[in-house]
Design an enzyme around this catalytic site. Sequence first.
Site, PDB file in Angstrom:
ATOM      1  N   GLU A 265       0.817  -1.247   0.053  1.00 26.09           N
ATOM      2  CA  GLU A 265      -0.062   0.067   0.104  1.00 26.09           C
ATOM      3  C   GLU A 265       0.865   1.146   0.084  1.00 26.09           C
ATOM      4  O   GLU A 265       0.580   2.499   0.129  1.00 26.09           O
ATOM      5  CB  GLU A 265      -0.995   0.080   1.232  1.00 26.09           C
ATOM      6  CG  GLU A 265      -0.491   0.033   2.629  1.00 26.09           C
ATOM      7  CD  GLU A 265      -0.758   1.169   3.338  1.00 26.09           C
ATOM      8  OE1 GLU A 265      -1.973   1.224   3.707  1.00 26.09           O
ATOM      9  OE2 GLU A 265       0.024   2.155   3.413  1.00 26.09           O
TER      10      GLU A 265
ATOM     11  N   CYS B 249      -3.560  -4.652   3.557  1.00 21.32           N
ATOM     12  CA  CYS B 249      -2.467  -5.407   4.301  1.00 21.32           C
ATOM     13  C   CYS B 249      -2.408  -6.980   3.644  1.00 21.32           C
ATOM     14  O   CYS B 249      -1.431  -7.616   3.876  1.00 21.32           O
ATOM     15  CB  CYS B 249      -2.747  -5.656   5.818  1.00 21.32           C
ATOM     16  SG  CYS B 249      -2.425  -4.084   6.564  1.00 21.32           S
TER      17      CYS B 249
ATOM     18  N   HIS C 201      -2.948 -12.503  10.436  1.00 26.51           N
ATOM     19  CA  HIS C 201      -2.512 -11.009  10.032  1.00 26.51           C
ATOM     20  C   HIS C 201      -2.245 -10.215  11.274  1.00 26.51           C
ATOM     21  O   HIS C 201      -3.077 -10.542  12.373  1.00 26.51           O
ATOM     22  CB  HIS C 201      -3.120 -10.164   9.380  1.00 26.51           C
ATOM     23  CG  HIS C 201      -2.932  -8.765   9.057  1.00 26.51           C
ATOM     24  ND1 HIS C 201      -1.633  -8.475   8.703  1.00 26.51           N
ATOM     25  CD2 HIS C 201      -3.515  -7.611   9.530  1.00 26.51           C
ATOM     26  CE1 HIS C 201      -1.684  -7.033   8.534  1.00 26.51           C
ATOM     27  NE2 HIS C 201      -2.669  -6.510   9.222  1.00 26.51           N
TER      28      HIS C 201
END
Lengths: 133, 346
Positions: free
Chosen positions: B82, B114, B236
Amino acid sequence: MKPGLPLLWRRTKERYNLIGSKCESCGTHYMPGRAVCPKCRRKGKLVEHKFSGKGRIYSYTVVRVAPEGYEYFVPYVLAIINLDEGAKITGQIVDADPDKIEVGQKVEMVFRKIHEDNPEGLITYGFKFKLAD
Amino acid sequence: MSCVGIAGYGVSIPSYRIKAGEIARVWGEEEGRIVKGLGLSEKSVPGLDEDAATLAVDAARRAVSHAGIDPYDIKSMFIGSESHPYAVKPTATIVAEAIGATPNLFAADYEFACKAGTAGVINTYALIKSGEIDYGMGIGADTSQGRPGDALEYSAGAGAAAFLLGRKDVIANIEGIYSYATDTPDFWRREHAIYPSHGGRFTGPPGYFKHVIGGAKGIMEKMGTKPRDYAYAVFHQPNGKFPRTVAKKLGFTAEQIEPGLITPYIGNTYSAATLIGLAAVLDAAKPGDAILVASFGSGAGSDAFHIEASDLIDERRNAYPVRRIIENKRYIDYGTYAKHRRKLVL
């Protein structure tokens, strides 16, 4: 100071991957690469050579007054590196305390940003060096 | 013979660190509250000349050397980030050129908050599984920014992880994949905006938890497995707290998730976070160990993987284990950090 796009583009190989040349007649390595071996002249046979990126600091200086575009980096170390294959090149030593640099230290090539024209301009990438582990 | 696996991987993390306490000092926050609330004590900060492309190159070179293959055999390159250095101009071509994989390859950049890194890995997997190519690389790389004073400033770190997939001599097999996605406005950054915006607590239950649980349950259902069937689980990790909470909700133990929990030491490396966690687990995994991976990307979605370490993993250990990379660090103060992140403009 600002080189043209074609010149930067032509040097991509050399800057990204330390690709220079080697004379197959006398075994001398050149970085940047050469078209003719100055030792062997017409008897020389130059081929592309990808340097390992490992070498030692031959000499260095600490830049405290930077040219345009490098102001954020001061003080930074600029060194002449004696590559393991024999050629010498100039490069920045990154992520190091200028007071802890010594001639003879082992270094290895890293891939970093070299220059940004301006917020809208081209970003130039290429080799720099860090002290070897 | 159609099994696709991990032929090599590489991780790169900048050496600079700032402590959460140092950021808290500047904004008049209590260090203890931040460290406890986010479950992390420091984060990585890129050098002045590091960005998502340079970190990706470093990680990719390590992955190629781990796999021991000719980089010219890599026929696809996907990079998820990103914080791509350019809004228009691919990062993937820079990395492909720098590892010597050009010109005969398919290269493209991804963006999915992400989870752009695992999105790249899934597409690499698909190309190899279809028989179109033999080797491909998926990379997650980020040098994300948090608005000064915002909770994100304590966690937005920098790093990259590259996974080189193939069919031959793999150290781990990808036995199955599963993805889960909905339109959820939990976190975003508009074009030309420097800092992202987020929904605060809204990023939790309808964002992170719903999707990671959706991804993890989906892959377990597909594979017919239960949490106890896995030696490790990697989720994550936007902070140190969310992955621990989601593990508990799903029925995983601390022993299964702690080896792959790296954010507490380097912050949230966004597209690289899940993949760096997976790399840390592979550093320690034994032949036959099953690993569950579930990434998360805001906006929102999760990519899940069922991975099994092969018999080769013991003899082909990575020369740059994650836990050793994170030990190479130098602390900087907030002023230096502000300079590194170009919060100070000359």
